[in-house]
Design a protein around this motif. Structure first.
Motif, PDB file in Angstrom:
ATOM      1  N   TRP A   1     -30.721 -25.028  29.225  1.00 11.31           N
ATOM      2  CA  TRP A   1     -29.599 -24.230  29.706  1.00 11.31           C
ATOM      3  C   TRP A   1     -29.898 -22.741  29.627  1.00 11.31           C
ATOM      4  O   TRP A   1     -30.445 -22.243  28.648  1.00 11.31           O
ATOM      5  CB  TRP A   1     -28.331 -24.529  28.911  1.00 11.31           C
ATOM      6  CG  TRP A   1     -27.191 -23.683  29.400  1.00 11.31           C
ATOM      7  CD1 TRP A   1     -26.381 -23.965  30.445  1.00 11.31           C
ATOM      8  CD2 TRP A   1     -26.788 -22.417  28.929  1.00 11.31           C
ATOM      9  NE1 TRP A   1     -25.494 -22.943  30.654  1.00 11.31           N
ATOM     10  CE2 TRP A   1     -25.725 -21.970  29.725  1.00 11.31           C
ATOM     11  CE3 TRP A   1     -27.233 -21.586  27.901  1.00 11.31           C
ATOM     12  CZ2 TRP A   1     -25.090 -20.757  29.518  1.00 11.31           C
ATOM     13  CZ3 TRP A   1     -26.610 -20.374  27.704  1.00 11.31           C
ATOM     14  CH2 TRP A   1     -25.545 -19.975  28.505  1.00 11.31           C
ATOM     15  N   SER A   2     -29.525 -22.019  30.662  1.00  6.09           N
ATOM     16  CA  SER A   2     -29.621 -20.560  30.721  1.00  6.09           C
ATOM     17  C   SER A   2     -28.513 -20.063  31.640  1.00  6.09           C
ATOM     18  O   SER A   2     -28.349 -20.579  32.745  1.00  6.09           O
ATOM     19  CB  SER A   2     -30.977 -20.134  31.274  1.00  6.09           C
ATOM     20  OG  SER A   2     -30.978 -18.744  31.539  1.00  6.09           O
TER      21      SER A   2
ATOM     22  N   GLY B   1     -21.712 -21.659  29.039  1.00 10.21           N
ATOM     23  CA  GLY B   1     -22.413 -22.639  28.215  1.00 10.21           C
ATOM     24  C   GLY B   1     -21.636 -23.905  27.950  1.00 10.21           C
ATOM     25  O   GLY B   1     -21.983 -24.677  27.067  1.00 10.21           O
ATOM     26  N   ASP B   2     -20.580 -24.134  28.737  1.00  6.56           N
ATOM     27  CA  ASP B   2     -19.801 -25.367  28.608  1.00  6.56           C
ATOM     28  C   ASP B   2     -20.410 -26.464  29.483  1.00  6.56           C
ATOM     29  O   ASP B   2     -20.901 -26.188  30.578  1.00  6.56           O
ATOM     30  CB  ASP B   2     -18.360 -25.148  29.067  1.00  6.56           C
ATOM     31  CG  ASP B   2     -17.595 -24.179  28.179  1.00  6.56           C
ATOM     32  OD1 ASP B   2     -18.074 -23.875  27.070  1.00  6.56           O
ATOM     33  OD2 ASP B   2     -16.526 -23.722  28.603  1.00  6.56           O
ATOM     34  N   CYS B   3     -20.354 -27.700  29.011  1.00 12.62           N
ATOM     35  CA  CYS B   3     -20.802 -28.824  29.821  1.00 12.62           C
ATOM     36  C   CYS B   3     -19.816 -29.024  30.971  1.00 12.62           C
ATOM     37  O   CYS B   3     -18.621 -29.230  30.738  1.00 12.62           O
ATOM     38  CB  CYS B   3     -20.888 -30.093  28.977  1.00 12.62           C
ATOM     39  SG  CYS B   3     -21.297 -31.582  29.921  1.00 12.62           S
ATOM     40  N   THR B   4     -20.306 -28.944  32.186  1.00 13.24           N
ATOM     41  CA  THR B   4     -19.458 -29.149  33.369  1.00 13.24           C
ATOM     42  C   THR B   4     -19.840 -30.412  34.133  1.00 13.24           C
ATOM     43  O   THR B   4     -19.246 -30.713  35.164  1.00 13.24           O
ATOM     44  CB  THR B   4     -19.546 -27.930  34.320  1.00 13.24           C
ATOM     45  OG1 THR B   4     -20.919 -27.715  34.689  1.00 13.24           O
ATOM     46  CG2 THR B   4     -18.988 -26.682  33.668  1.00 13.24           C
ATOM     47  N   TRP B   5     -20.824 -31.141  33.643  1.00 14.91           N
ATOM     48  CA  TRP B   5     -21.276 -32.342  34.358  1.00 14.91           C
ATOM     49  C   TRP B   5     -20.211 -33.432  34.337  1.00 14.91           C
ATOM     50  O   TRP B   5     -20.013 -34.133  35.315  1.00 14.91           O
ATOM     51  CB  TRP B   5     -22.584 -32.865  33.762  1.00 14.91           C
ATOM     52  CG  TRP B   5     -23.153 -33.989  34.567  1.00 14.91           C
ATOM     53  CD1 TRP B   5     -23.187 -35.300  34.225  1.00 14.91           C
ATOM     54  CD2 TRP B   5     -23.733 -33.895  35.866  1.00 14.91           C
ATOM     55  NE1 TRP B   5     -23.761 -36.042  35.232  1.00 14.91           N
ATOM     56  CE2 TRP B   5     -24.109 -35.193  36.250  1.00 14.91           C
ATOM     57  CE3 TRP B   5     -23.976 -32.843  36.743  1.00 14.91           C
ATOM     58  CZ2 TRP B   5     -24.715 -35.470  37.465  1.00 14.91           C
ATOM     59  CZ3 TRP B   5     -24.576 -33.124  37.959  1.00 14.91           C
ATOM     60  CH2 TRP B   5     -24.938 -34.425  38.312  1.00 14.91           C
ATOM     61  N   ALA B   6     -19.532 -33.567  33.223  1.00 11.37           N
ATOM     62  CA  ALA B   6     -18.468 -34.568  33.110  1.00 11.37           C
ATOM     63  C   ALA B   6     -17.241 -33.902  32.483  1.00 11.37           C
ATOM     64  O   ALA B   6     -16.736 -34.334  31.467  1.00 11.37           O
ATOM     65  CB  ALA B   6     -18.933 -35.754  32.278  1.00 11.37           C
TER      66      ALA B   6
ATOM     67  N   ALA C   1     -23.474 -26.949  26.604  1.00 12.03           N
ATOM     68  CA  ALA C   1     -24.515 -27.291  27.576  1.00 12.03           C
ATOM     69  C   ALA C   1     -25.896 -27.211  26.927  1.00 12.03           C
ATOM     70  O   ALA C   1     -26.168 -26.302  26.140  1.00 12.03           O
ATOM     71  CB  ALA C   1     -24.458 -26.340  28.761  1.00 12.03           C
ATOM     72  N   ALA C   2     -26.742 -28.148  27.257  1.00 10.60           N
ATOM     73  CA  ALA C   2     -28.138 -28.147  26.812  1.00 10.60           C
ATOM     74  C   ALA C   2     -29.067 -27.949  28.006  1.00 10.60           C
ATOM     75  O   ALA C   2     -30.196 -27.504  27.855  1.00 10.60           O
ATOM     76  CB  ALA C   2     -28.472 -29.456  26.109  1.00 10.60           C
ATOM     77  N   TRP C   3     -28.560 -28.288  29.205  1.00 12.17           N
ATOM     78  CA  TRP C   3     -29.372 -28.257  30.417  1.00 12.17           C
ATOM     79  C   TRP C   3     -28.669 -27.520  31.546  1.00 12.17           C
ATOM     80  O   TRP C   3     -27.456 -27.642  31.712  1.00 12.17           O
ATOM     81  CB  TRP C   3     -29.670 -29.679  30.900  1.00 12.17           C
ATOM     82  CG  TRP C   3     -30.458 -30.479  29.924  1.00 12.17           C
ATOM     83  CD1 TRP C   3     -29.979 -31.397  29.038  1.00 12.17           C
ATOM     84  CD2 TRP C   3     -31.859 -30.404  29.707  1.00 12.17           C
ATOM     85  NE1 TRP C   3     -30.992 -31.898  28.290  1.00 12.17           N
ATOM     86  CE2 TRP C   3     -32.166 -31.310  28.681  1.00 12.17           C
ATOM     87  CE3 TRP C   3     -32.884 -29.665  30.279  1.00 12.17           C
ATOM     88  CZ2 TRP C   3     -33.461 -31.500  28.218  1.00 12.17           C
ATOM     89  CZ3 TRP C   3     -34.178 -29.850  29.817  1.00 12.17           C
ATOM     90  CH2 TRP C   3     -34.458 -30.761  28.809  1.00 12.17           C
TER      91      TRP C   3
ATOM     92  N   THR D   1     -26.401 -32.638  26.139  1.00  9.80           N
ATOM     93  CA  THR D   1     -27.472 -33.611  25.908  1.00  9.80           C
ATOM     94  C   THR D   1     -27.018 -35.033  26.204  1.00  9.80           C
ATOM     95  O   THR D   1     -27.729 -35.800  26.853  1.00  9.80           O
ATOM     96  CB  THR D   1     -27.970 -33.506  24.453  1.00  9.80           C
ATOM     97  OG1 THR D   1     -28.408 -32.165  24.220  1.00  9.80           O
ATOM     98  CG2 THR D   1     -29.102 -34.463  24.177  1.00  9.80           C
ATOM     99  N   GLU D   2     -25.814 -35.379  25.743  1.00 12.09           N
ATOM    100  CA  GLU D   2     -25.320 -36.743  25.905  1.00 12.09           C
ATOM    101  C   GLU D   2     -25.100 -37.110  27.366  1.00 12.09           C
ATOM    102  O   GLU D   2     -25.497 -38.191  27.811  1.00 12.09           O
ATOM    103  CB  GLU D   2     -24.018 -36.938  25.114  1.00 12.09           C
ATOM    104  CG  GLU D   2     -24.211 -36.899  23.614  1.00 12.09           C
ATOM    105  CD  GLU D   2     -24.220 -35.475  23.027  1.00 12.09           C
ATOM    106  OE1 GLU D   2     -24.219 -34.472  23.791  1.00 12.09           O
ATOM    107  OE2 GLU D   2     -24.242 -35.366  21.795  1.00 12.09           O
ATOM    108  N   HIS D   3     -24.448 -36.222  28.134  1.00  9.75           N
ATOM    109  CA  HIS D   3     -24.207 -36.525  29.539  1.00  9.75           C
ATOM    110  C   HIS D   3     -25.498 -36.532  30.351  1.00  9.75           C
ATOM    111  O   HIS D   3     -25.663 -37.348  31.264  1.00  9.75           O
ATOM    112  CB  HIS D   3     -23.186 -35.558  30.145  1.00  9.75           C
ATOM    113  CG  HIS D   3     -21.791 -35.878  29.740  1.00  9.75           C
ATOM    114  ND1 HIS D   3     -20.960 -34.978  29.121  1.00  9.75           N
ATOM    115  CD2 HIS D   3     -21.085 -37.032  29.842  1.00  9.75           C
ATOM    116  CE1 HIS D   3     -19.804 -35.556  28.865  1.00  9.75           C
ATOM    117  NE2 HIS D   3     -19.847 -36.802  29.300  1.00  9.75           N
TER     118      HIS D   3
END
Length: 74
Positions: free
Chosen positions: A14-15, A28-33, A40-42, A59-61
């Motif tokens: 993530w960047s 930096g929030d997970c937006t995939w799910a 966010a990791a990616w 990472t989990e998603h």
């Protein structure tokens, strides 16, 4: 590629540089799910019928998604 299928184009640690300023992804929030409370990791770029877009994935998603981790898909 079928029009309704998402396809992974790029996957990086993530960047904020990969995301539009002011978005949840850039924060930096997970937006995939979304909604997802994990960070966010990616940073991932996917193609779909609507065009290319960048998403942030924890990472989990990322591990659970056949789009983001096709090597682990059944």
């Amino acid at each position: 590629m079928e029009p309704h299928v998402m396809e992974l184009q790029e996957k990086h640690p993530w960047s904020a540089d990969h995301h539009r300023s002011g978005t949840l992804s850039a924060r930096g929030d997970c937006t995939w799910a979304a909604p997802c409370p994990r960070p966010a990791a990616w940073s991932v770029q996917v193609s779909s019928a609507g065009g290319d877009s960048w998403w942030a994935a924890c990472t989990e998603h990322a591990a659970a998604s056949p789009v983001l981790s096709p090597e682990t898909a059944p």
